[in-house]
Design a protein around this motif. Structure first.
Motif, short mmCIF file in Angstrom:
data_model
loop_
_atom_site.label_atom_id
_atom_site.label_comp_id
_atom_site.label_asym_id
_atom_site.label_seq_id
_atom_site.Cartn_x
_atom_site.Cartn_y
_atom_site.Cartn_z
N ASP A 273 40.70 45.40 54.11
CA ASP A 273 41.11 44.34 52.62
C ASP A 273 39.90 43.59 52.08
N ASP B 1 38.38 39.16 43.01
CA ASP B 1 39.09 39.01 43.36
C ASP B 1 40.35 38.86 42.73
N MET B 2 40.34 38.35 41.46
CA MET B 2 41.44 38.65 40.47
C MET B 2 42.55 40.18 40.20
N TRP C 163 41.58 42.36 42.30
CA TRP C 163 42.39 42.75 43.85
C TRP C 163 43.86 42.13 44.36
N THR C 164 44.29 40.94 43.98
CA THR C 164 44.83 40.09 43.51
C THR C 164 46.56 41.07 43.20
N GLY D 124 48.19 43.73 44.30
CA GLY D 124 48.73 43.74 45.53
C GLY D 124 48.56 43.84 46.81
N ARG D 125 47.12 43.32 46.67
CA ARG D 125 45.77 43.68 47.66
C ARG D 125 45.26 42.77 48.37
N ARG D 126 45.60 41.64 47.31
CA ARG D 126 45.34 40.11 47.72
C ARG D 126 45.75 39.17 47.52
N PRO D 127 46.01 38.37 49.06
CA PRO D 127 46.99 37.07 47.78
C PRO D 127 47.17 36.42 46.89
N PRO D 128 46.92 35.42 46.76
CA PRO D 128 46.78 34.49 46.14
C PRO D 128 45.90 33.24 47.07
N ALA D 129 44.93 33.01 46.46
CA ALA D 129 44.13 31.17 47.59
C ALA D 129 44.74 30.57 47.24
#
Length: 287
Positions: free
Chosen positions: A13, A268-269, A271-272, A275-280
């Motif tokens: 990921d 990062d935005m 990918w978030t 749905g591959r990355r959660p928000p910071a």
């Protein structure tokens, strides 16, 4: 797929920033700003501070120009690779070369990845990657000669050609002994392509991601961006980041860039959103 780039492993990921470091006096973008070794080393320090996981060191510009033989290319990159390795043991070092002899010398000096921007022009490069346990970037160029510009190249389907050629190159590397987890494919925007080809590759990048091989994109300040927006080199950042967002939404894993911090935020935005990355952090409406 988990990436193993030399001695460094990255979870499936993870997206990676590959910062460009040109050891050339005639780069199309920086015009030789990092030709001097100390300036190049300052560039490495800067991109590391910005969060780059990889530096990609190149000793020859891609465009046509003065012929650079293998000895000169080695002089430009090998000792510099050794210096960067000594200072940054946890940094992934990539070398942008199509020549097996240069790749071998760079790996001896500590390089982790061989970035073959010219699609297997030297068939022995896969053997070098296998011998040193190095990662290998397999690109699509439509069979053009290194350091030549495309002229009226036609494809029945440019994406199908990019998939067929990069997957075949990846399979050849695998047969030579390169680890599957160390092989990456790259559609190579602008290489062997006109602007319409590069735009189509961007639009359909998900088809390359669907092959299961990790995908690298090198979009930064490319001519297809400049021609699309009618902007010169140096004014293509927003266009580059727009193309980056499309590729990130499609699932590209590695981004070869001039601007590390800006690209990281875009990736990062995207990918978030995918749905591959959660928000910071996510406290709005919860506290």
């Amino acid at each position: 797929m988990t990436l193993q780039l030399g001695r460094h492993a990255f979870a499936d990921d993870a997206t990676l920033m590959m910062a460009i470091v040109n050891r050339t006096p005639d780069s199309f973008y920086d015009k030789g700003a990092t030709w001097a070794e100390d300036k190049a080393f300052e560039r490495v320090a800067l991109v590391v501070s910005q969060g780059a996981e990889i530096v990609d060191i190149g000793g020859i510009k891609a465009a046509p120009g003065v012929f650079i033989d293998e000895a000169e290319e080695r002089d430009r990159v090998v000792d510099f690779v050794a210096r960067v390795r000594a200072e940054y043991p946890d940094l992934v070092i990539s070398v942008d070369t199509w020549r097996a002899s240069v790749g071998a010398a760079a790996c001896e000096a500590g390089a982790d990845v061989l970035n073959d921007a010219w699609g297997g022009a030297d068939p022995e490069l896969v053997d070098v990657a296998a011998s040193y346990g190095a990662g290998l970037i397999c690109t699509h160029t439509g069979g053009v000669t290194p350091r030549t510009r495309p002229y009226r190249i036609e494809y029945d389907d440019v994406v199908a050609s990019a998939i067929a050629d990069t997957v075949a190159y990846a399979s050849r590397a695998l047969s030579a002994g390169v680890s599957r987890s160390s092989i990456v494919i790259d559609p190579a925007h602008d290489f062997g392509k006109n602007t319409f080809h590069s735009l189509e590759v961007t639009r359909r990048l998900g088809e390359m991601v669907d092959t299961g091989w990790p995908v690298l994109v090198s979009l930064s300040n490319k001519d297809f961006v400049g021609e699309t927006l009618d902007l010169p080199v140096g004014e293509r950042l927003l266009g580059t980041l727009s193309a980056t967002a499309i590729c990130a939404l499609a699932g590209a894993r590695i981004y070869r860039v001039h601007e590390v911090a800006e690209t990281r935020q875009v990736v990062d935005m995207a990918w978030t959103i995918a749905g591959r990355r959660p928000p910071a952090r996510a406290i709005r409406g919860l506290q």
